[in-house]
Design a protein around this motif. Sequence first.
Motif, short mmCIF file in Angstrom:
data_model
loop_
_atom_site.label_atom_id
_atom_site.label_comp_id
_atom_site.label_asym_id
_atom_site.label_seq_id
_atom_site.Cartn_x
_atom_site.Cartn_y
_atom_site.Cartn_z
N PHE A 153 0.81 -1.21 0.00
CA PHE A 153 0.00 0.00 0.00
C PHE A 153 0.85 1.26 0.00
O PHE A 153 0.41 2.31 -0.46
CB PHE A 153 -0.98 -0.02 1.18
CG PHE A 153 -2.26 -0.72 0.84
CD1 PHE A 153 -3.36 -0.01 0.39
CD2 PHE A 153 -2.34 -2.10 0.93
CE1 PHE A 153 -4.53 -0.66 0.06
CE2 PHE A 153 -3.51 -2.76 0.59
CZ PHE A 153 -4.61 -2.04 0.15
N LEU A 154 2.06 1.12 0.52
CA LEU A 154 2.99 2.26 0.44
C LEU A 154 3.25 2.58 -1.02
O LEU A 154 3.15 3.73 -1.47
CB LEU A 154 4.30 1.91 1.15
CG LEU A 154 5.35 3.00 1.17
CD1 LEU A 154 4.90 4.17 2.01
CD2 LEU A 154 6.68 2.47 1.68
N ILE A 208 1.42 1.64 -3.58
CA ILE A 208 0.16 2.07 -4.19
C ILE A 208 -0.07 3.56 -3.91
O ILE A 208 -0.43 4.32 -4.81
CB ILE A 208 -1.02 1.24 -3.65
CG1 ILE A 208 -0.98 -0.17 -4.24
CG2 ILE A 208 -2.36 1.91 -4.01
CD1 ILE A 208 -2.00 -1.12 -3.63
N GLY A 209 0.16 3.94 -2.66
CA GLY A 209 -0.02 5.35 -2.29
C GLY A 209 0.86 6.26 -3.10
O GLY A 209 0.43 7.29 -3.60
N ILE A 210 2.12 5.86 -3.25
CA ILE A 210 3.07 6.68 -3.99
C ILE A 210 2.66 6.79 -5.46
O ILE A 210 2.59 7.88 -6.01
CB ILE A 210 4.49 6.08 -3.88
CG1 ILE A 210 5.02 6.24 -2.46
CG2 ILE A 210 5.43 6.76 -4.88
CD1 ILE A 210 6.33 5.52 -2.21
N LEU A 211 2.34 5.66 -6.04
CA LEU A 211 1.97 5.67 -7.45
C LEU A 211 0.68 6.45 -7.67
O LEU A 211 0.58 7.26 -8.59
CB LEU A 211 1.80 4.22 -7.94
CG LEU A 211 3.08 3.41 -8.00
CD1 LEU A 211 2.79 1.99 -8.48
CD2 LEU A 211 4.08 4.07 -8.93
N TYR A 212 -0.28 6.20 -6.80
CA TYR A 212 -1.56 6.88 -6.92
C TYR A 212 -1.38 8.39 -6.83
O TYR A 212 -1.89 9.15 -7.65
CB TYR A 212 -2.51 6.40 -5.82
CG TYR A 212 -3.78 7.19 -5.72
CD1 TYR A 212 -4.79 7.03 -6.65
CD2 TYR A 212 -3.95 8.14 -4.73
CE1 TYR A 212 -5.95 7.76 -6.58
CE2 TYR A 212 -5.10 8.89 -4.65
CZ TYR A 212 -6.10 8.69 -5.58
OH TYR A 212 -7.24 9.43 -5.51
N SER A 213 -0.63 8.79 -5.82
CA SER A 213 -0.40 10.21 -5.60
C SER A 213 0.30 10.83 -6.79
O SER A 213 0.01 11.96 -7.19
CB SER A 213 0.42 10.39 -4.34
OG SER A 213 0.74 11.74 -4.17
N ARG A 214 1.25 10.10 -7.35
CA ARG A 214 2.00 10.60 -8.49
C ARG A 214 1.06 10.86 -9.66
O ARG A 214 1.11 11.88 -10.31
CB ARG A 214 3.04 9.56 -8.88
CG ARG A 214 4.31 10.18 -9.41
CD ARG A 214 5.27 9.09 -9.79
NE ARG A 214 6.25 8.86 -8.74
CZ ARG A 214 7.31 8.08 -8.93
NH1 ARG A 214 7.49 7.47 -10.07
NH2 ARG A 214 8.18 7.91 -7.97
#
Lengths: 154, 154
Positions: free
Chosen positions: B44-45, B47-53
């Motif tokens: 999820f870390l 996922i969070g980074i990719l999503y935010s990007r």
Amino acid sequence: MRNIVITFGIICLCSLVLFQMAKVAIIKDTLPVEVLVGVFSLLFLVIGILYSRRQHVIVQHVPSDHENTTLLAPPSVVIETKPADKTLIEQMGISKREHDVLCEAALGLSNAEIAQKLFISESTVKTHISNLLVKLNARRRTEAVKIAKELNII
Amino acid sequence: MRNIVITFGIICLCSLVLFQMAKVAIIKDTLPVEVLVGVFSLLFLVIGILYSRRQHVIVQHVPSDHENTTLLAPPSVVIETKPADKTLIEQMGISKREHDVLCEAALGLSNAEIAQKLFISESTVKTHISNLLVKLNARRRTEAVKIAKELNII
DNA sequence: TTTTTGTTCATACTAAAGTATGAATTTACT
DNA sequence: AGTAAATTCATACTTTAGTATGAACAAAAA
């Protein structure tokens, strides 16, 4: 670079503590594994998002090839880059961040709202706006937006 | 907006599948809880980074959505959107004088400057602007100008 | 004629916007 | 490694913007 390491260190420490607490709870059968995993997943999702937002500036400089590799990012959206006159923006001495603020101001957002959206403080927004007014030869943000639109830089 | 929903849907689905797989592994005692949580946290870390990007990419480009289309389709589009929609102005309950003030505000003038130009006092300008904000459902003059331009009433 | 609407203005206030200054950190470049 | 530009933030201050309220007046509408 050090900050990133420190940040991660703190995060790991906090996680460990939380994890131990959670483990005790599991033993007591008061917390299902599903909840534990869910909480940690959410936690790290948020951490990832926040972390990425800090790194955002770096990510931005990398052109379209990087964005294509990102998860589920449809290329069609990415390809439609800003039509703003980048040459003119450079000539005006407007930095990337200042331009970001300018775009948000053009949307009618307040300084506080821009700050929240760009993850910077309100005082930073004020600084950017103030610099923009000089560079665009405007006296108010409304005038700055008007001039910027006339120059086609937003 | 749909993309975000879809993305989250897919993520949730994948998570569920992975989670069920992991649960089986736990029962078989081949995977400790620590590892499970760790894997999910990392997952999820990322996922969070990719999503935010990806979010940033989209957010960055949305503001210049209108200019996008106007640029791709030559200046003729801009020229033909000149006459203000008087019918709409009436429907919005905007009076003549309020419209005058709105036009001047769109030029980036201050209240004092508008007052001088229209031969009225500054407090009158403030009243007009205040009424305009309600009628245009805006919270700032910048937003009012933006909305007014979108509605083609200036 | 009364009522409504638009325009004007004032006063007093709160909330933003903008200025000036200094400083720490980062990034890019030599 | 050092330097210049960029980014960030804070604090204190001045200036505008915007709100709330009340009121006077003229013209159109009831």
